[in-house]
Scaffold this active site. Structure first.
Site, PDB file in Angstrom:
ATOM      1  N   ASP A  88     -14.235   3.855   4.493  1.00 43.09           N
ATOM      2  CA  ASP A  88     -13.711   5.187   4.826  1.00 43.09           C
ATOM      3  C   ASP A  88     -12.380   4.995   5.285  1.00 43.09           C
ATOM      4  O   ASP A  88     -11.996   4.267   6.376  1.00 43.09           O
ATOM      5  CB  ASP A  88     -14.363   5.707   6.245  1.00 43.09           C
ATOM      6  CG  ASP A  88     -13.749   6.915   6.737  1.00 43.09           C
ATOM      7  OD1 ASP A  88     -12.577   7.476   6.269  1.00 43.09           O
ATOM      8  OD2 ASP A  88     -14.438   7.666   7.586  1.00 43.09           O
ATOM      9  N   SER A 173      -0.182   8.083  -6.715  1.00 48.65           N
ATOM     10  CA  SER A 173       0.367   9.102  -6.068  1.00 48.65           C
ATOM     11  C   SER A 173       0.317  10.479  -6.497  1.00 48.65           C
ATOM     12  O   SER A 173      -0.821  10.653  -7.008  1.00 48.65           O
ATOM     13  CB  SER A 173       1.952   8.801  -5.898  1.00 48.65           C
ATOM     14  OG  SER A 173       2.876   9.602  -5.112  1.00 48.65           O
TER      15      SER A 173
END
Length: 358
Positions: A88, A173
């Protein structure tokens, strides 16, 4: 500086890139984060798997979803060794546990390529992570940066005795670096935007085009949270090259994967969906296939011609950001600034309370 294949473009499929650079994949160990069946992480993993890597490590929050992906790829490509890694990225504790697991695998002595692909987008309300950081920044930047730094011993081991740039870190990105900058004075989005320094104010016209209103008076606009974290992805690569390329030959680059329909947009509300539909109608956004969404990451991970960004015509770090399988100079000056990259590295170390030196 150029790429090896100037003919590659927005429609090039990841599979074709993998075939073109098959030598860069064969017998390599590769990590891809954020892997689920409907996403770019899956098509990226699939393309890598076709060219006989030694080990493919698929990472994500949900082990069941990762196993689904492994089973799907394994059906066609059973000879590759696959591993699932639970992580996570919004929790530094979880990232540290995942990194410790990777380091403990004695039969996986090196990591050759890391594709930091996972991400969250447009979290509707300002949300802080368990570590008290704005959720986009915590997940999209800090989680990936910390994971990469912690597993660095295996990347350094991979790079030993090989040509510079063989071992790579790819940060997925978006187009955000072409319009956005960092929000240094207020990383948790506490202040109204109009009170920020001029250089840190968001691109209001762009946010409004996406269906967000009253942006000057709001402190948190979901897309702005996403944009800032995606600028951090580019700056992370620049800071990593400063520390790793000269000394160890490890290369880090950032990419815009393209416009692909995935679960990333699951939190868009009616205004954003309507704005997006309008932009598609006008041809501003044209959707690409999942396979095409993998291609720029694969170029960044594999093309031997790529190297750290250079200053060209006064533009810093030309070569650090790729779009449509080619080098792009479309990022804002502050999104590819070496001094901004250093500032982010120091901030990141402070936020995880650990200094890294290799």
């Amino acid at each position: 500086m150029a790429t090896s294949h100037p003919e590659f473009n927005r429609d090039t499929e990841g599979l074709d890139v993998a075939k073109a650079f098959s030598d860069g994949i064969r017998n390599k160990t590769i990590i891809v984060t954020g892997v689920n069946r409907g996403g770019v992480g899956f098509s990226t993993s699939q393309a890598f798997a076709t060219q006989s890597p030694a080990c493919l490590i698929l990472a994500g929050r949900n082990l069941h979803k990762i196993q689904e992906c492994i089973d799907a790829v394994k059906q066609d490509l059973p000879h590759v060794s696959y591993r699932a890694l639970k992580i996570d990225l919004s929790s530094q504790k979880s990232v540290r546990a995942a990194a410790a697991e990777v380091l403990s695998w004695s039969e996986v002595p090196t990591i050759d390529i890391v594709v930091n692909n996972a991400g969250v987008m447009c979290v509707p309300e300002r949300t802080l992570s368990v570590d008290g950081l704005e959720m986009h920044f915590a997940t999209n930047h800090i989680g990936h940066w910390l994971l990469t730094c912690l597993i660095m011993p295996k990347l350094i081991k991979s790079a030993e005795g090989k040509p510079k740039g063989t071992t790579r870190i790819v940060n997925v990105s978006s187009l955000s670096p072409t319009v956005a900058t960092m929000r240094w004075s207020d990383i948790n989005f506490d202040k109204p935007n109009k009170e920020l320094p001029e250089a840190e104010q968001p691109p209001y016209a762009m946010l409004e085009a996406w269906g967000f209103s009253d942006c000057r008076d709001r402190s948190y606009v979901p897309l702005d949270g996403y944009n800032r974290s995606k600028v951090a992805n580019v700056l992370f690569g620049i800071g990593a090259n400063e520390r790793l390329y000269g000394k160890h030959g490890i290369l880090s680059l950032a990419v815009h994967p393209g416009i692909i329909q995935t679960e990333l947009g699951r939190d868009f509300d009616e205004e954003q969906l309507a704005a997006l539909a309008g932009m598609r109608t006008k041809g501003i956004f044209i959707h690409q296939t999942l396979g095409a969404g993998a291609s720029t990451s694969l170029v960044a991970a594999l093309d031997p011609k790529l190297k750290p960004g250079e200053t060209i015509n006064g533009k810093e770090n030309y070569g650090s950001f790729l779009v449509d399988c080619q080098i792009s100079d479309s990022a804002t000056a502050l999104a590819v600034s070496s001094s901004e990259a250093e500032r982010l590295w120091v901030l990141s170390e402070n936020l995880v309370k650990e200094r890294f030196s290799w």
